[in-house]
Design a protein around this motif. Structure first.
Motif, PDB file in Angstrom:
ATOM      1  N   MET A 110       0.833  -1.218   0.000  1.00  0.00           N
ATOM      2  CA  MET A 110       0.000   0.000   0.000  1.00  0.00           C
ATOM      3  C   MET A 110       0.864   1.264   0.000  1.00  0.00           C
ATOM      4  N   THR A 111       2.022   1.183   0.680  1.00  0.00           N
ATOM      5  CA  THR A 111       2.848   2.389   0.786  1.00  0.00           C
ATOM      6  C   THR A 111       3.601   2.684  -0.511  1.00  0.00           C
ATOM      7  N   ALA A 112       4.014   1.631  -1.242  1.00  0.00           N
ATOM      8  CA  ALA A 112       4.793   1.850  -2.470  1.00  0.00           C
ATOM      9  C   ALA A 112       4.028   2.647  -3.524  1.00  0.00           C
ATOM     10  N   PRO A 113       2.745   2.286  -3.828  1.00  0.00           N
ATOM     11  CA  PRO A 113       1.996   3.097  -4.793  1.00  0.00           C
ATOM     12  C   PRO A 113       1.834   4.545  -4.332  1.00  0.00           C
ATOM     13  N   GLN A 114       1.685   4.729  -3.022  1.00  0.00           N
ATOM     14  CA  GLN A 114       1.541   6.095  -2.490  1.00  0.00           C
ATOM     15  C   GLN A 114       2.811   6.900  -2.769  1.00  0.00           C
ATOM     16  N   ARG A 115       3.957   6.257  -2.542  1.00  0.00           N
ATOM     17  CA  ARG A 115       5.225   6.947  -2.795  1.00  0.00           C
ATOM     18  C   ARG A 115       5.378   7.279  -4.283  1.00  0.00           C
ATOM     19  N   LEU A 116       4.952   6.346  -5.134  1.00  0.00           N
ATOM     20  CA  LEU A 116       5.013   6.581  -6.575  1.00  0.00           C
ATOM     21  C   LEU A 116       4.100   7.753  -6.956  1.00  0.00           C
ATOM     22  N   THR A 117       2.923   7.780  -6.369  1.00  0.00           N
ATOM     23  CA  THR A 117       1.978   8.879  -6.620  1.00  0.00           C
ATOM     24  C   THR A 117       2.586  10.212  -6.191  1.00  0.00           C
ATOM     25  N   ASP A 118       3.220  10.206  -5.024  1.00  0.00           N
ATOM     26  CA  ASP A 118       3.858  11.437  -4.538  1.00  0.00           C
ATOM     27  C   ASP A 118       4.981  11.879  -5.474  1.00  0.00           C
ATOM     28  N   ARG A 119       5.755  10.891  -5.952  1.00  0.00           N
ATOM     29  CA  ARG A 119       6.858  11.216  -6.861  1.00  0.00           C
ATOM     30  C   ARG A 119       6.329  11.800  -8.166  1.00  0.00           C
ATOM     31  N   LYS A 120       5.239  11.229  -8.653  1.00  0.00           N
ATOM     32  CA  LYS A 120       4.649  11.739  -9.898  1.00  0.00           C
ATOM     33  C   LYS A 120       4.114  13.152  -9.694  1.00  0.00           C
ATOM     34  N   ARG A 121       3.470  13.369  -8.561  1.00  0.00           N
ATOM     35  CA  ARG A 121       2.945  14.705  -8.260  1.00  0.00           C
ATOM     36  C   ARG A 121       4.077  15.726  -8.214  1.00  0.00           C
ATOM     37  N   GLU A 122       5.185  15.354  -7.549  1.00  0.00           N
ATOM     38  CA  GLU A 122       6.333  16.245  -7.451  1.00  0.00           C
ATOM     39  C   GLU A 122       6.933  16.512  -8.833  1.00  0.00           C
ATOM     40  N   ALA A 123       6.996  15.451  -9.661  1.00  0.00           N
ATOM     41  CA  ALA A 123       7.529  15.611 -11.027  1.00  0.00           C
ATOM     42  C   ALA A 123       6.661  16.573 -11.836  1.00  0.00           C
ATOM     43  N   ILE A 124       5.349  16.484 -11.662  1.00  0.00           N
ATOM     44  CA  ILE A 124       4.414  17.370 -12.368  1.00  0.00           C
ATOM     45  C   ILE A 124       4.634  18.821 -11.933  1.00  0.00           C
ATOM     46  N   ILE A 125       4.773  19.039 -10.621  1.00  0.00           N
ATOM     47  CA  ILE A 125       4.966  20.395 -10.105  1.00  0.00           C
ATOM     48  C   ILE A 125       6.281  20.981 -10.622  1.00  0.00           C
ATOM     49  N   LEU A 126       7.358  20.184 -10.583  1.00  0.00           N
ATOM     50  CA  LEU A 126       8.656  20.669 -11.070  1.00  0.00           C
ATOM     51  C   LEU A 126       8.605  20.968 -12.566  1.00  0.00           C
ATOM     52  N   ALA A 127       7.939  20.105 -13.319  1.00  0.00           N
ATOM     53  CA  ALA A 127       7.798  20.328 -14.757  1.00  0.00           C
ATOM     54  C   ALA A 127       6.989  21.594 -15.022  1.00  0.00           C
ATOM     55  N   ALA A 128       5.923  21.774 -14.251  1.00  0.00           N
ATOM     56  CA  ALA A 128       5.071  22.955 -14.429  1.00  0.00           C
ATOM     57  C   ALA A 128       5.843  24.230 -14.123  1.00  0.00           C
ATOM     58  N   ILE A 129       6.659  24.209 -13.065  1.00  0.00           N
ATOM     59  CA  ILE A 129       7.478  25.380 -12.731  1.00  0.00           C
ATOM     60  C   ILE A 129       8.389  25.727 -13.903  1.00  0.00           C
ATOM     61  N   ALA A 130       9.051  24.695 -14.444  1.00  0.00           N
ATOM     62  CA  ALA A 130       9.966  24.921 -15.571  1.00  0.00           C
ATOM     63  C   ALA A 130       9.230  25.482 -16.783  1.00  0.00           C
ATOM     64  N   GLU A 131       8.062  24.915 -17.097  1.00  0.00           N
ATOM     65  CA  GLU A 131       7.304  25.362 -18.274  1.00  0.00           C
ATOM     66  C   GLU A 131       6.722  26.757 -18.082  1.00  0.00           C
ATOM     67  N   PHE A 132       6.164  27.022 -16.905  1.00  0.00           N
ATOM     68  CA  PHE A 132       5.612  28.357 -16.635  1.00  0.00           C
ATOM     69  C   PHE A 132       6.708  29.415 -16.719  1.00  0.00           C
ATOM     70  N   ARG A 133       7.882  29.090 -16.163  1.00  0.00           N
ATOM     71  CA  ARG A 133       8.984  30.056 -16.194  1.00  0.00           C
ATOM     72  C   ARG A 133       9.481  30.286 -17.609  1.00  0.00           C
ATOM     73  N   ALA A 134       9.537  29.217 -18.400  1.00  0.00           N
ATOM     74  CA  ALA A 134      10.084  29.340 -19.762  1.00  0.00           C
ATOM     75  C   ALA A 134       9.100  29.992 -20.725  1.00  0.00           C
ATOM     76  N   ASN A 135       7.808  29.685 -20.563  1.00  0.00           N
ATOM     77  CA  ASN A 135       6.822  30.074 -21.587  1.00  0.00           C
ATOM     78  C   ASN A 135       5.692  30.970 -21.098  1.00  0.00           C
ATOM     79  N   GLY A 136       5.585  31.179 -19.785  1.00  0.00           N
ATOM     80  CA  GLY A 136       4.473  31.971 -19.266  1.00  0.00           C
ATOM     81  C   GLY A 136       3.233  31.121 -19.040  1.00  0.00           C
ATOM     82  N   PHE A 137       2.262  31.706 -18.381  1.00  0.00           N
ATOM     83  CA  PHE A 137       1.054  30.955 -18.006  1.00  0.00           C
ATOM     84  C   PHE A 137       0.185  30.642 -19.219  1.00  0.00           C
TER      85      PHE A 137
END
Length: 202
Positions: free
Chosen positions: A1-28
């Protein structure tokens, strides 16, 4: 049960980091959920599972930013410490945060995004206002202790924030000036302290 949760958290973090990079590079406006998904290395469906819209994702990023700011800037009023020392901690933390490359990049994106949407602007300003309340609370406590003159705490806090932002935020946001180095941060903080305490200390 904990492993999928960690994977979900990692994916969420990856999405946030990607969004920061894209917003900074291209604007909202230009940034798309498709591009964020591609940069994060996840499916578009995964992005939408975490964030129903681009606005929600952007709000989450700003929320994290403001949370970090408020944690760094919180100084509890102390009756037995010099006012200057207590204030200096808050001002230097604020100036250091404003010199952070990620903060400045996201602030530019946020300001540009608000130009296109007054409603979004009101929401962001409200969020920023909530996070800057620590100084207001401190001023109110110092007044209650008889160490600061009677003045609207919100007004005095806003005045102090303005002294810092005129050197460490607006020139960087609007004119592309480099962030303040630590020596200049100290100079700006000490000058702001001189002005604030000369005006309001009893």
């Amino acid at each position: 049960m904990t492993a999928p949760q960690r994977l979900t958290d990692r994916k969420r973090e990856a999405i946030i980091l990607a969004a920061i990079a894209e917003f900074r590079a291209n604007g909202f406006e230009v940034t798309s959920m498709d591009k964020i998904a591609a940069t994060a290395g996840v499916s578009k469906r995964t992005v939408y599972n975490h964030f129903p819209s681009k606005e929600e994702l952007f709000a989450e990023i700003l929320g994290q930013l403001w949370t970090r700011i408020s944690e760094e800037l919180t100084v509890t009023y102390s009756a037995d410490q010099p006012l200057r020392e207590q204030l200096r901690q808050m001002l230097l933390a604020k100036l250091q945060m404003m010199a952070d490359d990620n903060f400045l990049g996201l602030a530019r994106v946020a300001i540009a995004a608000t130009i296109h949407s007054p409603e979004r602007a009101q929401d962001m300003v409200a969020r920023m206002g909530e996070r800057e309340e620590g100084l207001t609370v401190w001023i109110r406590a110092a007044q209650a202790d008889g160490r600061l003159k009677a003045v609207d705490p919100e007004f005095a806090a806003h005045q102090m924030q303005g002294l810092l932002k005129s050197f460490g935020f607006w020139p960087q946001i609007s004119m592309g000036r480099p962030p303040l180095d630590s020596a200049t941060q100290n100079t700006v903080a000490e000058s702001a302290l001189d002005m604030f305490l000369a005006c309001y200390e009893r």
